[in-house]
Design an enzyme around this catalytic site. Structure first.
Site, mmCIF file in Angstrom:
data_model
loop_
_atom_site.group_PDB
_atom_site.id
_atom_site.type_symbol
_atom_site.label_atom_id
_atom_site.label_comp_id
_atom_site.label_asym_id
_atom_site.label_seq_id
_atom_site.Cartn_x
_atom_site.Cartn_y
_atom_site.Cartn_z
ATOM 1 N N HIS A 81 -6.877 -0.600 -3.898
ATOM 2 C CA HIS A 81 -7.536 0.625 -3.500
ATOM 3 C C HIS A 81 -9.185 0.283 -3.118
ATOM 4 O O HIS A 81 -9.871 1.006 -3.370
ATOM 5 C CB HIS A 81 -7.512 1.681 -4.520
ATOM 6 N N HIS A 123 -9.679 8.235 2.950
ATOM 7 C CA HIS A 123 -8.769 9.065 2.011
ATOM 8 C C HIS A 123 -8.782 8.389 0.645
ATOM 9 O O HIS A 123 -8.120 9.127 -0.401
ATOM 10 C CB HIS A 123 -7.468 8.911 2.683
HETATM 11 C C1 EP7 Z 1 0.858 7.522 -0.890
HETATM 12 O O1 EP7 Z 1 -0.090 7.538 -2.062
HETATM 13 C C2 EP7 Z 1 0.037 6.452 -2.722
HETATM 14 C C3 EP7 Z 1 -0.800 6.534 -3.975
HETATM 15 C C4 EP7 Z 1 -0.678 5.303 -4.650
HETATM 16 C C5 EP7 Z 1 -0.101 4.216 -4.323
HETATM 17 CL CL1 EP7 Z 1 -0.113 2.612 -5.364
HETATM 18 C C6 EP7 Z 1 0.922 4.126 -3.316
HETATM 19 C C7 EP7 Z 1 1.538 2.912 -2.953
HETATM 20 N N1 EP7 Z 1 1.355 2.387 -1.887
HETATM 21 N N2 EP7 Z 1 2.175 1.169 -1.722
HETATM 22 C C8 EP7 Z 1 3.088 1.396 -2.996
HETATM 23 C C9 EP7 Z 1 4.036 0.411 -3.322
HETATM 24 C C10 EP7 Z 1 4.356 -0.913 -2.388
HETATM 25 N N3 EP7 Z 1 4.701 0.756 -4.594
HETATM 26 C C11 EP7 Z 1 4.507 1.707 -5.323
HETATM 27 C C12 EP7 Z 1 5.186 2.154 -6.217
HETATM 28 C C13 EP7 Z 1 4.800 3.233 -7.318
HETATM 29 C C14 EP7 Z 1 3.793 4.279 -6.677
HETATM 30 C C15 EP7 Z 1 3.548 5.502 -7.338
HETATM 31 O O2 EP7 Z 1 2.396 5.995 -6.959
HETATM 32 N N4 EP7 Z 1 4.349 6.060 -7.978
HETATM 33 C C16 EP7 Z 1 4.101 7.185 -8.708
HETATM 34 C C17 EP7 Z 1 3.530 7.085 -10.544
HETATM 35 C C18 EP7 Z 1 2.189 6.347 -10.173
HETATM 36 C C19 EP7 Z 1 3.141 8.299 -10.630
HETATM 37 C C20 EP7 Z 1 2.919 3.896 -5.433
HETATM 38 C C21 EP7 Z 1 3.487 2.748 -4.947
HETATM 39 N N5 EP7 Z 1 2.542 2.251 -3.563
HETATM 40 C C22 EP7 Z 1 0.890 5.228 -2.548
HETATM 41 MG MG MG Z 2 -5.124 7.951 -2.722
HETATM 42 ZN ZN ZN Z 3 -4.278 5.152 -0.073
#
Ligand code: EP7
Ligand code: MG
Ligand code: ZN
Length: 344
Positions: A81, A123
């Site tokens: 991030h 964001h």
């Molecule tokens: C759209 O908002 C976000 C915010 C934060 C993140 Cl990291 C992402 C994000 N962007 N790429 C990914 C990938 C490849 N895998 C992910 C696997 C799990 C999670 C996740 O948040 N699971 C829910 C738990 C933490 C409550 C997010 C993932 N993710 C998107």
């Molecule tokens: Mg975010």
């Molecule tokens: Zn983001």
């Protein structure tokens, strides 16, 4: 004139290669993470020029440059991030605006398009590499500020964005009339808050209904759902690139997740499996996330914009790669490696 902001001089921002000379910059296959970090502010400026924002909204270039540099400075040096994530999300927004002709075909007004691009850039400002639930668990300052309304981190990203707009010489929206200014800030609020994945899960079924019924330009609900969909797709756009990119991004994300898991263990809390470097099975979790979350969102996008089918295809390919990597992962884990070590 020379004004120092952070470690980048304003003048540098103007002098950089013209990305539009590279035809693939305009394609969904382009991977914005390959751009040199020090050149990214210039590419942001070029994209906004190409979207005609400076002319349409009488934006002073030097004010815009200062805003971009403050936003870049607002991101921390985190594995995932960070500013490069924000830049890649904004690049995907640029691709949607150009390839789906969102303004020309009336899906978004010019003001909504400006708010969309700027919201993508801002964001995740001042992200700490931890989730909303971690804010609650750790009784962070941000939780005390925002937990009553939910979307704790997203409210902080929004507040940081507004602070930068109110910083001397950074308010590039100053020449908007009062009504457009107010509308633009409301749009930025809706769009940044829409990046909370929990919010997406709440409205996902209505977004699907909207897509199947057909987008109604006169419906304010439809316009809100489309903005939310476009924000979430941009936030997850790394997953629509080639396998090498997707694998590398996953390594960055799990590096943040496992750091949070380590913090939770130090706090005497039991981390979720996907945050625990000893227990997480990255391929399994990624197959689940890409199938349950990414595939669904981009399928809705492809219902509204058929040319987004190639993005659905890219996600499907990455799911296959994660499935086939499972055997390799399991074999190496049997040799005592953690799934994270296998990934890097
Ligand atoms: C759209 O908002 C976000 C915010 C934060 C993140 Cl990291 C992402 C994000 N962007 N790429 C990914 C990938 C490849 N895998 C992910 C696997 C799990 C999670 C996740 O948040 N699971 C829910 C738990 C933490 C409550 C997010 C993932 N993710 C998107
Ligand atoms: Mg975010
Ligand atoms: Zn983001």
């Amino acid at each position: 004139y020379h004004m120092k902001v952070g470690n980048q001089d304003v003048v540098d921002v103007i002098m950089c290669p013209n990305p539009h000379d590279e035809p693939c910059f305009e394609k969904f296959t382009f991977t914005p993470r390959k751009i040199l970090p020090k050149e990214t502010p210039c590419y942001v400026l070029q994209m906004m020029h190409h979207l005609n924002f400076l002319e349409d909204f009488r934006i002073k270039q030097e004010t815009l440059i200062r805003f971009i540099l403050y936003v870049k400075k607002g991101y921390r040096e985190l594995p995932y991030h960070n500013w490069l994530h924000a830049f890649s999300v904004a690049h995907f927004a640029y691709l949607c605006l150009r390839n789906f002709q969102l303004i020309e075909r009336g899906y978004l007004t010019k003001l909504e398009a400006l708010a969309y691009f700027v919201s993508c850039l801002c964001h995740d400002i001042d992200h700490r590499g931890t989730t909303n639930s971690f804010q609650q668990q750790s009784n962070s300052v941000l939780a005390s500020l925002y937990s009553s309304e939910g979307s704790v981190m997203e409210r902080h990203h929004l507040s940081q964005t507004l602070c930068i707009l109110n910083t001397e010489g950074c308010n590039f929206l100053e020449s908007l009339n009062r009504e457009d200014y107010r509308r633009c800030l409301d749009l930025i609020k809706d769009m940044i808050l829409a990046t909370d994945l929990a919010t997406h899960y709440k409205i996902h079924s209505r977004q699907l209904t909207m897509a199947e019924e057909g987008y109604d330009r006169t419906s304010s609900e439809h316009r809100y759902y489309l903005c939310g969909l476009l924000m979430t797709c941009a936030d997850l756009s790394d997953q629509t690139k080639d396998w090498t990119e997707t694998k590398r991004v996953a390594q960055l994300i799990y590096s943040e997740f496992f750091n949070q898991g380590d913090l939770e263990k130090q706090m005497g809390k039991e981390p979720a499996n996907m945050m625990d470097r000893e227990k997480a099975s990255i391929p399994d979790h990624q197959v689940e996330f890409l199938t349950e979350c990414c595939l669904c969102i981009f399928r809705i996008l492809a219902v509204i914009f058929p040319s987004a089918k190639i993005l659905v295809g890219a996600i499907k390919r990455n799911i296959i790669c994660w499935k086939s990597s499972k055997d390799t992962f399991n074999k190496l884990c049997l040799e005592g490696k953690t799934s994270y070590e296998v990934l890097i």
